[in-house]
Design an enzyme around this catalytic site. Structure first.
Site, PDB file in Angstrom:
ATOM      1  N   TRP A   1      44.368  36.280  58.660  1.00 28.09           N
ATOM      2  CA  TRP A   1      44.484  37.533  58.162  1.00 28.09           C
ATOM      3  C   TRP A   1      44.443  38.667  59.333  1.00 28.09           C
ATOM      4  O   TRP A   1      43.613  38.775  59.879  1.00 28.09           O
ATOM      5  CB  TRP A   1      43.354  37.961  56.967  1.00 28.09           C
ATOM      6  CG  TRP A   1      43.871  38.932  55.950  1.00 28.09           C
ATOM      7  CD1 TRP A   1      43.964  40.293  56.379  1.00 28.09           C
ATOM      8  CD2 TRP A   1      44.507  38.940  54.886  1.00 28.09           C
ATOM      9  NE1 TRP A   1      44.648  41.000  55.279  1.00 28.09           N
ATOM     10  CE2 TRP A   1      45.001  40.363  54.263  1.00 28.09           C
ATOM     11  CE3 TRP A   1      44.922  37.830  53.965  1.00 28.09           C
ATOM     12  CZ2 TRP A   1      45.508  40.366  53.084  1.00 28.09           C
ATOM     13  CZ3 TRP A   1      45.532  37.875  52.573  1.00 28.09           C
ATOM     14  CH2 TRP A   1      45.753  39.240  52.392  1.00 28.09           C
TER      15      TRP A   1
ATOM     16  N   HIS B   1      41.421  27.936  50.960  1.00 24.48           N
ATOM     17  CA  HIS B   1      40.167  28.548  50.509  1.00 24.48           C
ATOM     18  C   HIS B   1      39.870  28.892  49.012  1.00 24.48           C
ATOM     19  O   HIS B   1      41.123  29.106  48.565  1.00 24.48           O
ATOM     20  CB  HIS B   1      39.544  29.464  51.429  1.00 24.48           C
ATOM     21  CG  HIS B   1      40.425  30.753  51.357  1.00 24.48           C
ATOM     22  ND1 HIS B   1      41.606  30.896  51.693  1.00 24.48           N
ATOM     23  CD2 HIS B   1      40.120  31.813  50.484  1.00 24.48           C
ATOM     24  CE1 HIS B   1      42.104  32.263  51.484  1.00 24.48           C
ATOM     25  NE2 HIS B   1      41.255  32.811  50.739  1.00 24.48           N
TER      26      HIS B   1
ATOM     27  N   ASP C   1      38.239  31.900  46.605  1.00 26.28           N
ATOM     28  CA  ASP C   1      37.703  33.395  46.425  1.00 26.28           C
ATOM     29  C   ASP C   1      36.568  33.515  45.505  1.00 26.28           C
ATOM     30  O   ASP C   1      36.653  32.882  44.331  1.00 26.28           O
ATOM     31  CB  ASP C   1      38.726  34.615  46.029  1.00 26.28           C
ATOM     32  CG  ASP C   1      39.692  34.750  46.963  1.00 26.28           C
ATOM     33  OD1 ASP C   1      39.692  34.391  48.336  1.00 26.28           O
ATOM     34  OD2 ASP C   1      40.565  35.359  46.553  1.00 26.28           O
TER      35      ASP C   1
ATOM     36  N   HIS D   1      34.244  38.841  46.575  1.00 19.95           N
ATOM     37  CA  HIS D   1      35.290  39.426  47.413  1.00 19.95           C
ATOM     38  C   HIS D   1      35.698  40.392  47.136  1.00 19.95           C
ATOM     39  O   HIS D   1      36.035  41.245  48.138  1.00 19.95           O
ATOM     40  CB  HIS D   1      36.270  37.986  47.814  1.00 19.95           C
ATOM     41  CG  HIS D   1      37.349  38.184  48.595  1.00 19.95           C
ATOM     42  ND1 HIS D   1      37.305  38.462  49.965  1.00 19.95           N
ATOM     43  CD2 HIS D   1      38.737  37.953  48.376  1.00 19.95           C
ATOM     44  CE1 HIS D   1      38.368  38.718  50.387  1.00 19.95           C
ATOM     45  NE2 HIS D   1      39.367  38.358  49.578  1.00 19.95           N
TER      46      HIS D   1
ATOM     47  N   GLU E   1      43.620  29.627  47.355  1.00 17.66           N
ATOM     48  CA  GLU E   1      44.323  30.210  48.214  1.00 17.66           C
ATOM     49  C   GLU E   1      45.033  29.212  49.278  1.00 17.66           C
ATOM     50  O   GLU E   1      44.116  28.488  49.843  1.00 17.66           O
ATOM     51  CB  GLU E   1      44.142  31.661  48.540  1.00 17.66           C
ATOM     52  CG  GLU E   1      44.126  32.391  47.440  1.00 17.66           C
ATOM     53  CD  GLU E   1      43.374  33.938  47.769  1.00 17.66           C
ATOM     54  OE1 GLU E   1      43.980  35.013  47.018  1.00 17.66           O
ATOM     55  OE2 GLU E   1      42.449  33.972  48.719  1.00 17.66           O
TER      56      GLU E   1
ATOM     57  N   HIS F   1      44.402  39.679  41.396  1.00 19.16           N
ATOM     58  CA  HIS F   1      42.734  39.344  41.868  1.00 19.16           C
ATOM     59  C   HIS F   1      42.032  39.700  40.450  1.00 19.16           C
ATOM     60  O   HIS F   1      41.101  38.877  39.782  1.00 19.16           O
ATOM     61  CB  HIS F   1      42.188  39.738  42.843  1.00 19.16           C
ATOM     62  CG  HIS F   1      42.495  38.966  44.259  1.00 19.16           C
ATOM     63  ND1 HIS F   1      43.642  39.222  44.904  1.00 19.16           N
ATOM     64  CD2 HIS F   1      41.983  37.927  45.100  1.00 19.16           C
ATOM     65  CE1 HIS F   1      43.771  38.270  45.747  1.00 19.16           C
ATOM     66  NE2 HIS F   1      42.565  37.711  45.942  1.00 19.16           N
TER      67      HIS F   1
HETATM   68  N1  LIG Z   1      40.584  38.115  54.745  1.00 15.74           N
HETATM   69  C1  LIG Z   1      41.250  39.588  54.605  1.00 15.74           C
HETATM   70  C2  LIG Z   1      41.094  40.799  55.245  1.00 15.74           C
HETATM   71  C3  LIG Z   1      41.283  41.970  54.901  1.00 15.74           C
HETATM   72  C4  LIG Z   1      41.850  42.259  53.701  1.00 15.74           C
HETATM   73  C5  LIG Z   1      41.986  41.239  53.007  1.00 15.74           C
HETATM   74  C6  LIG Z   1      41.864  39.907  53.389  1.00 15.74           C
HETATM   75  C7  LIG Z   1      41.994  38.614  52.295  1.00 15.74           C
HETATM   76  O1  LIG Z   1      41.648  37.674  52.789  1.00 15.74           O
HETATM   77  C8  LIG Z   1      42.405  38.892  51.100  1.00 15.74           C
HETATM   78  C9  LIG Z   1      43.297  37.651  50.354  1.00 15.74           C
HETATM   79  N2  LIG Z   1      43.605  38.061  49.031  1.00 15.74           N
HETATM   80  C10 LIG Z   1      42.092  36.613  50.238  1.00 15.74           C
HETATM   81  O2  LIG Z   1      41.432  36.634  49.419  1.00 15.74           O
HETATM   82  O3  LIG Z   1      42.343  35.546  51.039  1.00 15.74           O
HETATM   83 ZN   LIG Z   2      42.464  36.339  47.290  1.00 12.97          ZN
HETATM   84 ZN   LIG Z   3      40.731  34.696  50.084  1.00 11.04          ZN
END
Ligand SMILES: Nc1ccccc1C(=O)C[C@H](N)C(=O)O
Ligand SMILES: [Zn+2]
Ligand SMILES: [Zn+2]
Length: 206
Positions: A17, A51, A53, A57, A170, A158
């Site tokens: 990410w 992974h 969540d 998170h 995810e 989410h």
């Molecule tokens: N790692 C991040 C860093 C910054 C902002 C979002 C994420 C996420 O991981 C969001 C994603 N929807 C997630 O649950 O994996």
């Molecule tokens: Zn997520």
């Molecule tokens: Zn995630």
């Protein structure tokens, strides 16, 4: 017994990410140094590769990883191919043969090049949470890094999934998986304070 591995490889250089902690592995204490064994050191964002969540998170009062109900992560799952959609709504799911099935894995095929982080992905509409709860679904899995658009701050999907008791898996890899019913196993690690966990996700034919 046939095992279908739907996990992405954790390896140096894999996409993460934007701005988040990349994956790294090194032998921090070698056999030569310790006199007996190689000891590895792992650094990574929890949201790396395949992974789950934990609600913490996206909700400060939400459950942490260790407190999750493990029965969610083992059991019947239906894999559906919804390639080519910008977003997935209740109407895309209404005719699926998922009576009595507790998990749904959606193949979007929208993460085209798995060696780079995607720019856009197929995401879920906020009306999906309520529909899945009506159907008795306890877990949804997607083949992309998020159930929401990548630039979303509200995280409508989410939150709607969570509000309806649907847990989130995810970035599974479903490239080599056909539509149908399977058994899913994707257990989180026992990370006490975690906001999620990497999982080794597999399907077994049933
Ligand atoms: N790692 C991040 C860093 C910054 C902002 C979002 C994420 C996420 O991981 C969001 C994603 N929807 C997630 O649950 O994996
Ligand atoms: Zn997520
Ligand atoms: Zn995630």
């Amino acid at each position: 017994m046939t095992i279908i591995d739907i996990s992405r490889k954790l390896e140096i250089g894999m996409p993460s990410w934007p701005g988040d902690t990349p994956f790294s592995y090194e032998v921090s204490w070698s056999k030569e140094e310790s006199g007996s064994v190689n000891v590895g050191k792992l650094t990574m964002s929890i949201h790396m590769g395949t992974h789950i969540d934990a609600p913490f998170h996206f909700d400060n009062d939400g459950k942490r990883t260790y407190d999750l109900d493990l029965s969610v992560y083992i059991g019947t799952a239906y894999v559906v191919d919804l390639t080519g959609k910008e977003k997935i709504s209740r109407s895309d799911l209404e005719s699926l043969p998922i009576d009595g099935i507790e998990r749904l894995l959606i193949k979007t095929n929208s993460w085209k090049d798995s060696t780079v982080f995607p720019e856009t992905i197929t995401y879920l509409d906020a009306d999906v949470g309520e529909f899945l709860a009506e159907k008795g679904i306890v877990l949804i899995g997607v083949d992309v890094p998020s159930v929401d658009p990548l630039d979303s701050k509200e995280l409508a999907a989410h939150h709607s999934l969570h509000a309806n008791g649907v847990h989130i898996l995810e970035a599974v890899n479903l490239e080599h998986v056909d539509e149908g019913v399977y058994e899913l196993i994707a257990l989180p690690l026992a990370i006490v304070e975690g906001d999620g966990s990497p999982v080794r996700a597999i399907l077994r034919s049933i």
